[in-house]
Scaffold this active site. Sequence first.
Site, PDB file in Angstrom:
ATOM      1  N   TYR A 189      31.093 -24.704   0.688  1.00 53.83           N
ATOM      2  CA  TYR A 189      30.960 -24.396   2.115  1.00 53.83           C
ATOM      3  C   TYR A 189      29.599 -23.809   2.483  1.00 53.83           C
ATOM      4  O   TYR A 189      29.259 -23.724   3.656  1.00 53.83           O
ATOM      5  CB  TYR A 189      32.052 -23.411   2.533  1.00 53.83           C
ATOM      6  CG  TYR A 189      33.429 -24.018   2.554  1.00 53.83           C
ATOM      7  CD1 TYR A 189      33.793 -24.897   3.565  1.00 53.83           C
ATOM      8  CD2 TYR A 189      34.371 -23.713   1.584  1.00 53.83           C
ATOM      9  CE1 TYR A 189      35.050 -25.461   3.606  1.00 53.83           C
ATOM     10  CE2 TYR A 189      35.634 -24.265   1.615  1.00 53.83           C
ATOM     11  CZ  TYR A 189      35.976 -25.138   2.621  1.00 53.83           C
ATOM     12  OH  TYR A 189      37.228 -25.691   2.658  1.00 53.83           O
ATOM     13  N   HIS A 190      28.830 -23.375   1.534  1.00 50.57           N
ATOM     14  CA  HIS A 190      27.466 -22.875   1.758  1.00 50.57           C
ATOM     15  C   HIS A 190      27.401 -21.762   2.806  1.00 50.57           C
ATOM     16  O   HIS A 190      26.546 -21.760   3.697  1.00 50.57           O
ATOM     17  CB  HIS A 190      26.516 -24.021   2.140  1.00 50.57           C
ATOM     18  CG  HIS A 190      26.719 -25.254   1.315  1.00 50.57           C
ATOM     19  ND1 HIS A 190      26.432 -25.289  -0.033  1.00 50.57           N
ATOM     20  CD2 HIS A 190      27.215 -26.474   1.628  1.00 50.57           C
ATOM     21  CE1 HIS A 190      26.729 -26.489  -0.507  1.00 50.57           C
ATOM     22  NE2 HIS A 190      27.202 -27.217   0.483  1.00 50.57           N
ATOM     23  N   CYS A 191      28.326 -20.826   2.697  1.00 49.66           N
ATOM     24  CA  CYS A 191      28.390 -19.672   3.610  1.00 49.66           C
ATOM     25  C   CYS A 191      28.604 -20.097   5.061  1.00 49.66           C
ATOM     26  O   CYS A 191      28.190 -19.390   5.987  1.00 49.66           O
ATOM     27  CB  CYS A 191      27.151 -18.785   3.487  1.00 49.66           C
ATOM     28  SG  CYS A 191      26.932 -18.124   1.828  1.00 49.66           S
ATOM     29  N   ALA A 192      29.200 -21.242   5.269  1.00 51.98           N
ATOM     30  CA  ALA A 192      29.444 -21.736   6.622  1.00 51.98           C
ATOM     31  C   ALA A 192      30.839 -22.346   6.740  1.00 51.98           C
ATOM     32  O   ALA A 192      31.037 -23.367   7.393  1.00 51.98           O
ATOM     33  CB  ALA A 192      28.383 -22.758   6.996  1.00 51.98           C
ATOM     34  N   MET A 193      31.827 -21.714   6.095  1.00 48.03           N
ATOM     35  CA  MET A 193      33.174 -22.276   6.045  1.00 48.03           C
ATOM     36  C   MET A 193      33.745 -22.622   7.425  1.00 48.03           C
ATOM     37  O   MET A 193      34.240 -23.737   7.603  1.00 48.03           O
ATOM     38  CB  MET A 193      34.109 -21.331   5.299  1.00 48.03           C
ATOM     39  CG  MET A 193      35.471 -21.889   5.046  1.00 48.03           C
ATOM     40  SD  MET A 193      36.416 -20.713   4.052  1.00 48.03           S
ATOM     41  CE  MET A 193      37.751 -21.735   3.532  1.00 48.03           C
TER      42      MET A 193
END
Length: 118
Positions: free
Chosen positions: A74-78
């Site tokens: 998610y790359h800190c963008a869930m």
Amino acid sequence: AVEYVQDAGIENIEKHETTLAKKAASLLAEIPQVQVYGPENRAAVVPFNVQGMNPHDVAIILDQTCKICVRSGYHCAMPAIENVGLKGTVRASFALYNTIEEVEKLAEAVSSIAALVG
């Protein structure tokens, strides 16, 4: 590190990274089973998915078979990623030390992986 960036020139670093990312996005977008995300005017990051494959599996295959390091998840963008209906992405990131040849190697490897799922 500061001297390294000053010697290279921040504008030169940005131009190089952007060139690599645009080339990667273009090559990956040519693969029918690959979806590339993000704007055309991008920085040094290219998120993508291979249709029918979990992004974590793609990242592991790239690492173990081609020694290509990418990130998956998610790359800190869930919330944002789930909002567009995804369970994560594969993310290729580029820096000053990367080359066009490495971008081409990534695209070839992803194409081979995509061929596995048809």
